[in-house]
Design an enzyme around this catalytic site. Sequence first.
Site, PDB file in Angstrom:
ATOM      1  N   MET A   1       0.834  -1.203   0.000  1.00  0.00           N
ATOM      2  CA  MET A   1       0.000   0.000   0.000  1.00  0.00           C
ATOM      3  C   MET A   1       0.865   1.247   0.000  1.00  0.00           C
ATOM      4  SD  MET A   1      -3.075   1.025  -0.191  1.00  0.00           S
ATOM      5  CE  MET A   1      -2.823   2.624  -0.925  1.00  0.00           C
TER       6      MET A   1
ATOM      7  N   GLN B   1       2.215   1.697  -3.432  1.00  0.00           N
ATOM      8  CA  GLN B   1       1.189   2.160  -4.367  1.00  0.00           C
ATOM      9  C   GLN B   1       0.884   3.637  -4.175  1.00  0.00           C
ATOM     10  OE1 GLN B   1       0.023  -0.100  -6.657  1.00  0.00           O
ATOM     11  NE2 GLN B   1      -0.765   1.693  -7.703  1.00  0.00           N
TER      12      GLN B   1
ATOM     13  N   ALA C   1      -5.816   2.001  -3.996  1.00  0.00           N
ATOM     14  CA  ALA C   1      -5.821   0.987  -2.960  1.00  0.00           C
ATOM     15  C   ALA C   1      -5.061  -0.219  -3.473  1.00  0.00           C
ATOM     16  CB  ALA C   1      -7.261   0.600  -2.603  1.00  0.00           C
ATOM     17  N   LYS C   2      -4.692  -1.088  -2.567  1.00  0.00           N
ATOM     18  CA  LYS C   2      -3.979  -2.299  -2.955  1.00  0.00           C
ATOM     19  C   LYS C   2      -4.523  -3.424  -2.098  1.00  0.00           C
ATOM     20  CE  LYS C   2      -0.383  -3.683  -5.511  1.00  0.00           C
ATOM     21  NZ  LYS C   2      -0.146  -3.323  -6.908  1.00  0.00           N
ATOM     22  N   GLY C   3      -4.794  -4.564  -2.709  1.00  0.00           N
ATOM     23  CA  GLY C   3      -5.316  -5.666  -1.914  1.00  0.00           C
ATOM     24  C   GLY C   3      -5.359  -6.941  -2.709  1.00  0.00           C
TER      25      GLY C   3
END
Length: 773
Positions: free
Chosen positions: A2, A5, A17-19
Amino acid sequence: LMKTQTVKNAAIIPTGAKGGFLVRSAAGGAPSATEIAAAYRTFIRCLLDLTDNYIQGRLVPAGGLLYDPPDPYLVVAPDKGTAALSDLANEVAQARRFWLGDAFASGGSHGYDHKKFGITARGGWECVRRHFRELGRDADREPLAVIGIGDMSGDVFGNALLLGQNLRLRAAFNHRYIFLDPDPDPALSFAERRRLFETGSDWDAYSPACVSRGGGVFARQAKAIRLSAEARAMLGTERDELTGEELVRAILCMEADLLWNGGIGTYVKSSEESHAEVGDPANDAVRVNASDLRVAVVGEGGNLGFTQKARVEFAMRGGRVNTDAVDNSGGVMLSDREVNLKIALAPLVEAGELSIGERNRLLDAAAAEVTAKVLQQCARQALALSAEQLRSQTRLFEFLDLMAALEQEGLLERSLAGLPDRETLRRRRPAFLGLTRPELAVLLAHAKLSLQHKLLASSLPEDPYLERVLFEYFPRSAAIPEPALRNHRLRREIAAVEVANEVLDVCGATFVSRVQRNTGADAAAVVRGWLVAAAAGDARRAYAPLLAPGSPRAPGADTAVLFLVERALARATAWVVQTQDPAATVADLLARYARIAGYLLGQLPDLLREPERSRFEAQVADLHRLGLDREAGIHAARLQHLLDVLEIGYLSAELGTPLAATAEVFFSVPEILDLDWVREHLAACAGEDRWEQRAVEGLQEGLVYARRVITRDILLCWAGGPVEDCLRHYAEADATQLSAIRALIDDVRSAPRPMLAPMVVVMREIGRLCGRG
């Protein structure tokens, strides 16, 4: 991820967002492709359930309770796990009538394929090229020894190892295999790497006939690997046998020019970190400390290959490294441009002016130009970090002030961002001056985010001149009508992001805050002034050539030019902020000054008097010796007089005097009081002490004011005759005061070294002459 990013998104329009998510198979074991597709559809539908939409030009909020302001912008950028699912995501978005259509997920069938374009690797190579250029080496032509993480079937690793036919890949590994080639033949190995890339093969498919003596391919999980004499010499080990994991560690620690990371996993930590702190238990057995690396340069095509502390430790030991967010940002930049290009073309498709097929052909035709813009931005970021590192060595207090300001804004938490406090920097000083590139990469990104937010909160994005920024962002080859670009739903964001990135890449992370401090203006006013100065002086003409591969220049040549540009724009920006109507638009001010500035700069050095003319020619010659094209060097030297020509234009308009006469008087004024020596001596007085530097900046502003007043006083006596008569009349009228100041300057000139206190006295007397003392 995150944090990476967030920093990476400083170069593009959206935040992000990162996931990830796990798919459980109903039958147990690995999920099928059908189950993955169904789960992904559910995931995308849920995201769209929470996202506002535009329907027939009207904002339609998502259903249910609303806790945030309207925000219909949501895109899905592909990564290793979802790149193949872009078409599926766009299918869901189109079925839901989401306003972005197939711009929702970039990289689909009718988008820009990252692997096909090799954009992430090529962007990272711009950073590698910058590192080696400043080491005095040509990464495009020299036979660099490379060690790598990844394999040729991968996007980032495979594309990168095909960027140079002279690359000597001596060792590499992925999660399955280890590749050793102690003395690779560049041409033979390049051809074999290309074959593996095109067939999507792993290292086990590498032809033994293409491996040099003593090399081979081995299983990473092997309990015992016999090493040849050639392999032992390459690795720098005396052991005849290593396990696969031991061999990976040996590769990471072997001597090479470049370590290219194109894989997955964190393989390097700092000496102070434990494996548990890294958070990647799968690679605990092979991870090494940054202090054990024996490479000159690191290129991070993959995310999280190094911890941030490892990067800092490596950099402090003399290694060249940025961050993964900088090195692999080309991919996210390309996705962003694809999305914005599709948004621009969508109204034309809806109006029936373009068919989908014609739109897709336009996208294809624009691909080369879009890619070139991305790579130029990657190159500019890499050069910016080189300049920032040098700035931080002499103006560290400005970077510390910037960190504190960003913390107050809530944009930065220093400990989480891996940025040092004052005590850490104090202890570090005997071994390393300033901030490291990895630290500066984080700080520069947060400075960009902060400036973007401030510009978006201002009216500057509505300035008519910003339309030019908007138009430049899009590829000319797409031939998008200007009305469509003016109506782009992200036009303000595009303008703010593009301007913020260019200002800070060229002039540094602390530039805006420094001019704010010295002028009292807000950030938008400073950027407005910068836009006027940069356009009036055609500053890009000086720094754009630095971003092209071109012929090798001497180490430090590019930063030398960039500093010339920065100094010129800093002085001119402050002048615009302090002297021009704050209500005037950029276009208004350029209409007033651009033609005049261009004309007068074009007349240099003929307008200059000695010794300024000799200094100008010497500067051009110095730049040429550093490898800069002569025309580019001349323009960079001319820019040093940008403030002068703006002043001339200002005084000519104010007094109604001809431009030629105004210029002649202006450039003659330094002879009356040797103001050139005063200016140079003032600059030499500015040491590393922050208060002395600020004092010198104030005195330099006083010098600009004094030259303006003296020029005005002389011109007020001019009646159309020879300018020399007016100069003589002024010198005679104030002979006593001028003589006293000259004597004072001569006294200061005789001192063995520059000192600030005498210059304060000199400037006080000059101020009295100009009615300011």
